[in-house]
Scaffold this active site. Structure first.
Site, PDB file in Angstrom:
ATOM      1  N   GLY A  51      41.724  65.617  46.338  1.00  0.00           N
ATOM      2  CA  GLY A  51      42.472  66.318  45.292  1.00  0.00           C
ATOM      3  C   GLY A  51      43.017  67.668  45.727  1.00  0.00           C
ATOM      4  O   GLY A  51      43.072  67.968  46.920  1.00  0.00           O
ATOM      5  N   HIS A  92      48.764  68.443  47.807  1.00  0.00           N
ATOM      6  CA  HIS A  92      49.917  69.191  48.310  1.00  0.00           C
ATOM      7  C   HIS A  92      50.835  68.206  49.029  1.00  0.00           C
ATOM      8  O   HIS A  92      50.549  66.992  49.042  1.00  0.00           O
ATOM      9  CB  HIS A  92      49.458  70.315  49.245  1.00  0.00           C
ATOM     10  CG  HIS A  92      48.494  69.848  50.307  1.00  0.00           C
ATOM     11  ND1 HIS A  92      48.870  68.997  51.318  1.00  0.00           N
ATOM     12  CD2 HIS A  92      47.168  70.073  50.480  1.00  0.00           C
ATOM     13  CE1 HIS A  92      47.833  68.744  52.095  1.00  0.00           C
ATOM     14  NE2 HIS A  92      46.778  69.375  51.608  1.00  0.00           N
ATOM     15  N   GLY A 124      51.230  67.436  52.027  1.00  0.00           N
ATOM     16  CA  GLY A 124      50.579  66.610  53.057  1.00  0.00           C
ATOM     17  C   GLY A 124      50.081  65.314  52.444  1.00  0.00           C
ATOM     18  O   GLY A 124      50.375  64.220  52.937  1.00  0.00           O
ATOM     19  N   HIS A 125      49.329  65.448  51.343  1.00  0.00           N
ATOM     20  CA  HIS A 125      48.844  64.242  50.646  1.00  0.00           C
ATOM     21  C   HIS A 125      50.025  63.388  50.181  1.00  0.00           C
ATOM     22  O   HIS A 125      50.009  62.163  50.292  1.00  0.00           O
ATOM     23  CB  HIS A 125      48.046  64.626  49.404  1.00  0.00           C
ATOM     24  CG  HIS A 125      46.819  65.446  49.662  1.00  0.00           C
ATOM     25  ND1 HIS A 125      46.703  66.759  49.272  1.00  0.00           N
ATOM     26  CD2 HIS A 125      45.652  65.134  50.265  1.00  0.00           C
ATOM     27  CE1 HIS A 125      45.513  67.217  49.608  1.00  0.00           C
ATOM     28  NE2 HIS A 125      44.849  66.269  50.214  1.00  0.00           N
ATOM     29  N   GLN A 185      29.770  64.802  52.196  1.00  0.00           N
ATOM     30  CA  GLN A 185      30.393  65.274  53.440  1.00  0.00           C
ATOM     31  C   GLN A 185      30.400  66.799  53.541  1.00  0.00           C
ATOM     32  O   GLN A 185      31.004  67.351  54.452  1.00  0.00           O
ATOM     33  CB  GLN A 185      31.794  64.688  53.619  1.00  0.00           C
ATOM     34  CG  GLN A 185      32.838  65.201  52.648  1.00  0.00           C
ATOM     35  CD  GLN A 185      34.149  64.438  52.784  1.00  0.00           C
ATOM     36  OE1 GLN A 185      34.228  63.260  52.450  1.00  0.00           O
ATOM     37  NE2 GLN A 185      35.182  65.097  53.286  1.00  0.00           N
ATOM     38  N   GLY A 212      45.783  61.477  57.290  1.00  0.00           N
ATOM     39  CA  GLY A 212      46.575  62.489  57.974  1.00  0.00           C
ATOM     40  C   GLY A 212      46.001  62.802  59.346  1.00  0.00           C
ATOM     41  O   GLY A 212      44.776  62.881  59.507  1.00  0.00           O
ATOM     42  N   ASP A 256      43.629  65.909  60.194  1.00  0.00           N
ATOM     43  CA  ASP A 256      42.198  65.700  60.459  1.00  0.00           C
ATOM     44  C   ASP A 256      42.095  64.660  61.577  1.00  0.00           C
ATOM     45  O   ASP A 256      41.692  63.514  61.351  1.00  0.00           O
ATOM     46  CB  ASP A 256      41.496  65.243  59.176  1.00  0.00           C
ATOM     47  CG  ASP A 256      41.624  66.276  58.077  1.00  0.00           C
ATOM     48  OD1 ASP A 256      40.945  67.303  58.159  1.00  0.00           O
ATOM     49  OD2 ASP A 256      42.446  66.080  57.148  1.00  0.00           O
ATOM     50  N   SER A 306      44.362  71.961  51.169  1.00  0.00           N
ATOM     51  CA  SER A 306      43.868  72.383  49.851  1.00  0.00           C
ATOM     52  C   SER A 306      43.146  73.718  49.976  1.00  0.00           C
ATOM     53  O   SER A 306      43.156  74.539  49.059  1.00  0.00           O
ATOM     54  CB  SER A 306      42.909  71.335  49.288  1.00  0.00           C
ATOM     55  OG  SER A 306      43.540  70.072  49.272  1.00  0.00           O
TER      56      SER A 306
HETATM   57  P1  AMP Z   1      41.624  65.757  51.877  1.00  0.00           P
HETATM   58  O1  AMP Z   1      41.995  65.772  50.425  1.00  0.00           O
HETATM   59  O2  AMP Z   1      41.636  67.102  52.522  1.00  0.00           O
HETATM   60  O3  AMP Z   1      40.358  64.979  52.136  1.00  0.00           O
HETATM   61  O4  AMP Z   1      42.777  64.955  52.602  1.00  0.00           O
HETATM   62  C1  AMP Z   1      43.124  63.657  52.204  1.00  0.00           C
HETATM   63  C2  AMP Z   1      44.034  63.066  53.248  1.00  0.00           C
HETATM   64  O5  AMP Z   1      45.219  63.858  53.359  1.00  0.00           O
HETATM   65  C3  AMP Z   1      43.381  63.033  54.642  1.00  0.00           C
HETATM   66  O6  AMP Z   1      43.732  61.807  55.274  1.00  0.00           O
HETATM   67  C4  AMP Z   1      44.015  64.212  55.314  1.00  0.00           C
HETATM   68  O7  AMP Z   1      44.065  64.096  56.721  1.00  0.00           O
HETATM   69  C5  AMP Z   1      45.409  64.192  54.721  1.00  0.00           C
HETATM   70  N1  AMP Z   1      46.050  65.509  54.852  1.00  0.00           N
HETATM   71  C6  AMP Z   1      45.531  66.719  54.488  1.00  0.00           C
HETATM   72  N2  AMP Z   1      46.379  67.719  54.816  1.00  0.00           N
HETATM   73  C7  AMP Z   1      47.456  67.131  55.407  1.00  0.00           C
HETATM   74  C8  AMP Z   1      48.666  67.625  55.981  1.00  0.00           C
HETATM   75  N3  AMP Z   1      48.956  68.931  55.995  1.00  0.00           N
HETATM   76  N4  AMP Z   1      49.551  66.730  56.497  1.00  0.00           N
HETATM   77  C9  AMP Z   1      49.271  65.405  56.487  1.00  0.00           C
HETATM   78  N5  AMP Z   1      48.135  64.871  55.971  1.00  0.00           N
HETATM   79  C10 AMP Z   1      47.247  65.714  55.434  1.00  0.00           C
END
Ligand code: AMP
Length: 272
Positions: free
Chosen positions: A22, A25, A27-28, A52, A138, A141, A177
């Site tokens: 959640g 942004h 990226g998501h 985690q 993404g 990570d 985030s």
């Molecule tokens: P998170 O909510 O941080 O667990 O991220 C969820 C998914 O979004 C994961 O697969 C991340 O690698 C991906 N993600 C987070 N930030 C970015 C970004 N700036 N660009 C591309 N993917 C992203």
């Protein structure tokens, strides 16, 4: 979710899945766009997975904004949002975890004990519930993507993992985030991390192959900014995340974790 998934399975539909924590942004949202291109239906999960986070990490202050997230996903015409809760995911008596015994030892794994066990366990559980055709992650990570890809291969999961490029702010800062927790001053400084990473990559593109000399290019620039507390900055092979014994001779990744105040930023750049 199980009923919905069964219905779509019966209809022979391809389902793309984007697991997130959640505070969405761009990226998501780029993962969602990719999932929409390749599949008939798209499911996004939002779950801040307690397993985690370590005891002294930012689970309690991790941004949560479910209404805004839902609006963003509605705007993209996502077919379903899955919001499990911790009591359902980890009922009393929960005792089974997945572990990676190689790539989880380096980079973030060396500093966040149990982190990747938590990631692997929750992603496998989510896969079992959502039963995606494809799942989107993404490369921001990078280590996580590599470890999850190894899980899918090692455990012969019937799902295709798709790695998506890192989405950045105009000034180069990787979208995250956690950026919401940067102060105004820290937000100004934050893009210097990617600047220093880019300088290392430029030296690589100019032909430099010695890991030590490449790291010096990054260190010299980052040392000029005392607000950064670098946790690690490492050059590893991109496919196995192993150190280079001598010069870089295959595709590599330069991965960094650094604190700005209490916010831990991670980023990486691929070489070759
Ligand atoms: P998170 O909510 O941080 O667990 O991220 C969820 C998914 O979004 C994961 O697969 C991340 O690698 C991906 N993600 C987070 N930030 C970015 C970004 N700036 N660009 C591309 N993917 C992203």
């Amino acid at each position: 979710m199980s009923d919905l998934r069964k219905k779509w399975q019966d209809e022979g539909l391809k389902v793309g899945f984007v697991p997130t924590m959640g505070a969405l942004h761009e990226g998501h949202l780029s993962l969602v766009e990719n999932a929409k291109k390749d599949n008939d239906k798209v499911i996004v999960s939002i779950f801040v997975n307690p397993k985690q986070f370590g005891p002294n990490e930012d689970f309690d202050v991790y941004p949560r904004m479910i209404r805004e997230d839902a609006d963003k996903l509605k705007g993209l015409d996502v077919d379903a949002i899955f919001l499990p809760n911790a009591a359902d995911m980890y009922p009393a008596g929960f005792q089974t975890y997945l572990t990676n015994s190689a790539m989880s030892k380096v980079l973030c794994g060396a500093y966040r004990a149990g982190h990747f066990d938590g990631v692997l366990t929750v992603v496998l559980k989510l896969f079992n519930i959502v039963k995606p055709t494809r799942a989107y992650f993404g490369k921001k990570d990078f280590q996580q993507f590599r470890i999850l890809s190894a899980m899918a291969k090692d455990l012969m999961l019937d799902v295709e993992l798709v790695g998506c490029e890192t989405v950045r702010e105009a000034d180069g800062l990787a979208k995250s985030s956690r950026n919401l927790r940067l102060s105004e001053e820290e937000r100004q400084i934050a893009p210097k991390l990617y600047e220093a990473m880019t300088a290392l990559k430029a030296a690589y593109s100019d032909g430099l192959r010695s890991p030590d000399e490449l790291l010096q290019v990054f260190d010299k620039l980052i040392e000029e900014i005392p607000q950064f507390k670098v946790e690690y900055a490492k050059l590893l092979s991109a496919d196995r995340l192993e150190d280079f014994e001598s010069n870089i001779n295959e595709a590599a990744v330069f991965a960094v974790a650094a604190y700005l105040g209490s916010v831990r930023l991670i980023d990486n750049i691929e070489l070759g």
